[in-house]
Design an enzyme around this catalytic site. Structure first.
Site, mmCIF file in Angstrom:
data_model
loop_
_atom_site.group_PDB
_atom_site.id
_atom_site.type_symbol
_atom_site.label_atom_id
_atom_site.label_comp_id
_atom_site.label_asym_id
_atom_site.label_seq_id
_atom_site.Cartn_x
_atom_site.Cartn_y
_atom_site.Cartn_z
ATOM 1 N N MET A 1 0.794 -1.218 0.000
ATOM 2 C CA MET A 1 0.000 0.000 0.000
ATOM 3 C C MET A 1 0.830 1.273 0.000
ATOM 4 S SD MET A 1 -3.142 -0.782 2.578
ATOM 5 C CE MET A 1 -2.074 -0.929 3.991
ATOM 6 N N VAL B 1 8.213 3.627 1.675
ATOM 7 C CA VAL B 1 8.800 4.178 2.895
ATOM 8 C C VAL B 1 10.098 4.893 2.554
ATOM 9 C CG1 VAL B 1 9.569 3.692 5.239
ATOM 10 C CG2 VAL B 1 7.791 2.285 4.208
ATOM 11 N N ASP C 1 -3.283 -7.141 11.660
ATOM 12 C CA ASP C 1 -2.353 -7.641 10.640
ATOM 13 C C ASP C 1 -1.003 -7.984 11.277
ATOM 14 O OD1 ASP C 1 -1.626 -8.445 8.125
ATOM 15 O OD2 ASP C 1 -1.025 -6.456 7.441
#
Length: 713
Positions: free
Chosen positions: A23, A26, A135
């Site tokens: 998603m 970084v 998650d």
């Protein structure tokens, strides 16, 4: 579009990309407002354009930003700029638990339990703030260079599960709980299940369920019993295995009900691993029907998670028609996105509507009665009539309640225990470490507030903790010249990295900040970042840093010099990702503008570091090696590798002597065998008495060596 060197939020400078996920991407960045390095997670474009997802993502991220715990990657900021949605987080230097498991194949039960304890403490802190991770998996657990375990990505899973996102984006289905796989309501016990699967992988080096498709794996989570970890690693203690099995029960009511229960058993397992103390309850016998609390009920009502779309090519909710028929045969009832059946939803709506109508009727009747019986005030009266009250109500501002807590006794306690006590009553804890040989390491010497005093919730408590033999307290070197600060830190066993930055408040070459701060306990060999002032920026003479990573050392050196910059230190290290002689890291990122002549440090690969295995038996000294050796004599054995590492240093009288070592960094070693020989004294006759006299014997130490070659792993 995020680019290296750009500024986000007028304070975060993007330095380099350090990772990517389903998603988000970084980046490593520098916060110029607080002069510290941070990690910035930027949503990928396809999710940034989904307004529903973004709104939920921001809400969850803001909730996660309220979490402050040593075992959670702290969230500092959340924002949006020019369509870029980002989260600013604590920058952790380390590797994920997934890569750590891959590197070690599997972990010992002690290491696995120790990691699970730290993860549980972080998750417990989140659960106490009504935040469920949803998650938990090794990819979302980071082990820092100093051994601290931190959980990341809180809040993202809930935002993701509210949208049409495939399992490839959501993360591996290998760790999802049965209720999540069905698309039902998930709570704290879902995190318990996922942590249990993670522990299974730590202990065995593999996940319990696998399959060709995500749907196949999800069905196994729902239908198949978890295999016993000891089937793969027989030496796993019974207590540790029982903890994993209890975490991974299909029914949430048979699992640990909260992280506190799990933590208690994990700590007990470290003390008595072979004791069968774990109890897996039967909800039909132990509890019957359980009433949800108000918060749980509100979560059920507000839930819109829907089913996880395990397969984008599947039918409704990710399952194809055949799979849906299988579920119908097993008695699973078709449910709405709220987690209720259609009939339940209709009944709930009718009930709420009737309740609202009755409430309105009661309010109207009450107001009419009040107007009839309350006296109307005269014009000169200071009070206000009921009619005026209705048109201009007086708003009473509520003053937040101040809660006071009694300061517990923490002196003499272990640091973790003391922190837990204080955090449970809502205090903010900080620590100062002192080198004390009189107090065991990690023990609280004193606190800033005396035990028994009543203090306001949220107050800051400073603990003074013994650090004897556990590490070194980092000195404060700010305001010192860089060379002076470096010498001091080097003498104390620390490594130093330099970061140059303009700072008009300090002269050129002066350290204006450091990370970690002075007073922090740090292991010898750890890195301390020093932020050094370049003084006032000089016009002109700025040179851009070239990218030399991936170049041969000679070519990279030439490119740096041609750019107008200088060569600093060159460090050679083994690196499995770069061939020998190739630069694999540089001290400044590509594109940064530095003063002409600034020195760039580079790291050059020594190539793949081979490791070796030693499995052999040491035989007794042979007549050729030691003619005067006698069986049963004590023998000293010392095995030293070609790189100087001592693998064995012991004494024995029994042969053959077995040895076994893995991951040795040398192809062989020298075995030195030492033994003593005592010779009888000389015999002589006393000339006066004529008696036979035996003199003192001599003891002599002898030794010889053998070469032992190892096998490459």
């Amino acid at each position: 579009m995020v680019k290296i060197g750009m500024m986000i939020g007028n304070r975060y400078e993007i330095l380099e990309k350090i990772g990517t996920g389903g998603m988000s991407d970084v980046y490593r960045a520098k916060c110029h407002k607080l002069n510290r390095f941070v990690a910035i997670k930027v949503l990928k474009q396809e999710f940034a354009e989904n307004e529903n997802f973004v709104s939920k993502f921001i809400i969850e991220a803001q909730a996660a930003a309220g979490l402050m715990h040593p075992n959670i990657v702290n969230v500092y900021d959340v924002g949006e700029e020019n369509g870029i949605h980002y989260i600013v987080m604590e920058l952790i230097e380390g590797i994920t638990l997934k890569k750590y498991i891959e590197k070690k194949a599997r972990l010992s039960y002690k290491e696995a339990v120790s990691i699970a304890i730290q993860v549980s403490m972080g998750i417990e802190a989140a659960h106490n703030n009504h935040i469920i991770h949803r998650d938990i998996k090794p990819q979302n657990i980071i082990i820092s260079r100093d051994g601290k375990v931190k959980v990341t990505d809180f809040g993202i899973a809930k935002a993701a599960s509210s949208n049409t996102i495939s399992s490839n984006v959501m993360g591996s289905v290998h760790y999802t709980s049965p209720e999540q796989a069905r698309g039902g309501y998930s709570d704290e016990k879902s995190d318990v299940y996922s942590l249990g699967i993670t522990m299974f992988e730590m202990l065995t080096g593999r996940v319990p369920f696998n399959g060709e498709t995500t749907v196949a794996i999800a069905i196994k989570h729902i239908q198949e019993e978890l295999p016993y970890p000891s089937d793969f690693v027989p030496e796993i203690p019974i207590a540790v295995e029982s903890i994993v099995l209890k975490c991974c029960q299909k029914s949430p009511d048979r699992r640990y009900q909260n992280m506190g229960e799990l933590l208690k058993d994990l700590k007990q397992a470290l003390q008595t691993p072979d004791e069968d103390f774990v109890v897996i309850g039967n909800p039909d016998v132990d509890g019957g029907t359980r009433t949800m609390n108000e918060w749980e009920l509100s979560q059920v009502r507000a839930s819109d998670t829907g089913r996880i779309r395990l397969n984008a090519e599947g039918g409704q909710n990710g399952y194809d028609d055949a799979e849906r028929e299988d579920y119908a045969d097993e008695g699973y009832e078709e449910r709405t996105h709220e987690g209720m059946t259609k009939m339940e939803k209709i009944a709930a709506i009718v009930t709420v509507a009737v309740a609202v109508v009755i409430l309105i009727i009661i309010i109207v009747l009450s107001m009419q009665l009040m107007n009839h019986f309350l006296p109307q005030k005269s014009e000169g009266d200071e009070t206000i009539s009921s009619e005026t009250e209705k048109s201009s109500p007086i708003i009473k501002e509520e003053v937040p309640e101040v809660v006071y807590r009694e300061m517990p006794t923490v002196e003499g306690s272990d640091e973790k225990e003391a922190r837990s006590k204080l955090e449970e009553i809502g205090m903010v804890v900080s620590a100062n470490y002192v080198d004390s040989s009189e107090v065991p390491s990690g023990t609280v010497i004193k606190s800033s507030v005396e035990a028994g005093l009543m203090i306001k919730e949220g107050s800051k408590i400073t603990l003074t903790i013994s650090a004897y033999h556990e590490g070194v307290v980092v000195p404060t070197v700010t305001t010192q010249q860089y060379d002076e600060a470096t010498n001091r830190l080097s003498q104390m066993g620390f490594l130093v990295n330099r970061v140059d930055s303009e700072n008009t408040d300090y002269e050129e070459g002066v350290v204006y900040d450091q990370n970690p701060a002075g007073g922090t306990l740090l292991a010898k060999g750890s890195v301390v970042l020093l932020y050094v002032s370049t003084g006032k920026e000089k016009e002109g003479n700025k040179k851009k840093v070239p990218n030399v990573v991936g170049l041969e050392q000679s070519e990279g050196t030439l490119r740096i010099i041609e750019s107008g910059l200088g060569i600093g230190s060159t460090t050679k290290e083994f690196n499995n990702n770069f061939p020998e002689g190739v630069i694999f890291a540089q001290s400044y990122s590509e594109g940064l503008e530095l003063d002409e002549g600034t020195k760039i440090d580079v790291w050059v690969s020594l190539g793949v570091k081979n490791t070796y295995k030693c499995v052999t038996t040491i035989e007794a000294p042979s007549p050729a090696e030691a003619p005067d050796y006698r069986s049963g004599t004590q023998v000293g054995l010392k095995l030293v590798t070609d790189t100087g590492t001592v693998l064995l240093d012991t004494n024995t009288t029994s042969f053959p002597y077995p040895v076994s070592y893995d991951h040795v960094d040398a192809p062989g070693a020298i075995l030195t065998v030492t033994y003593t020989v005592t010779t009888a004294g000389e015999t002589s006759v006393d000339p006066v008495t004529g008696e036979t006299v035996v003199g003192e014997g001599k003891t002599e130490t002898k030794s010889f060596t053998r070469r032992i070659d190892f096998v490459k792993e």
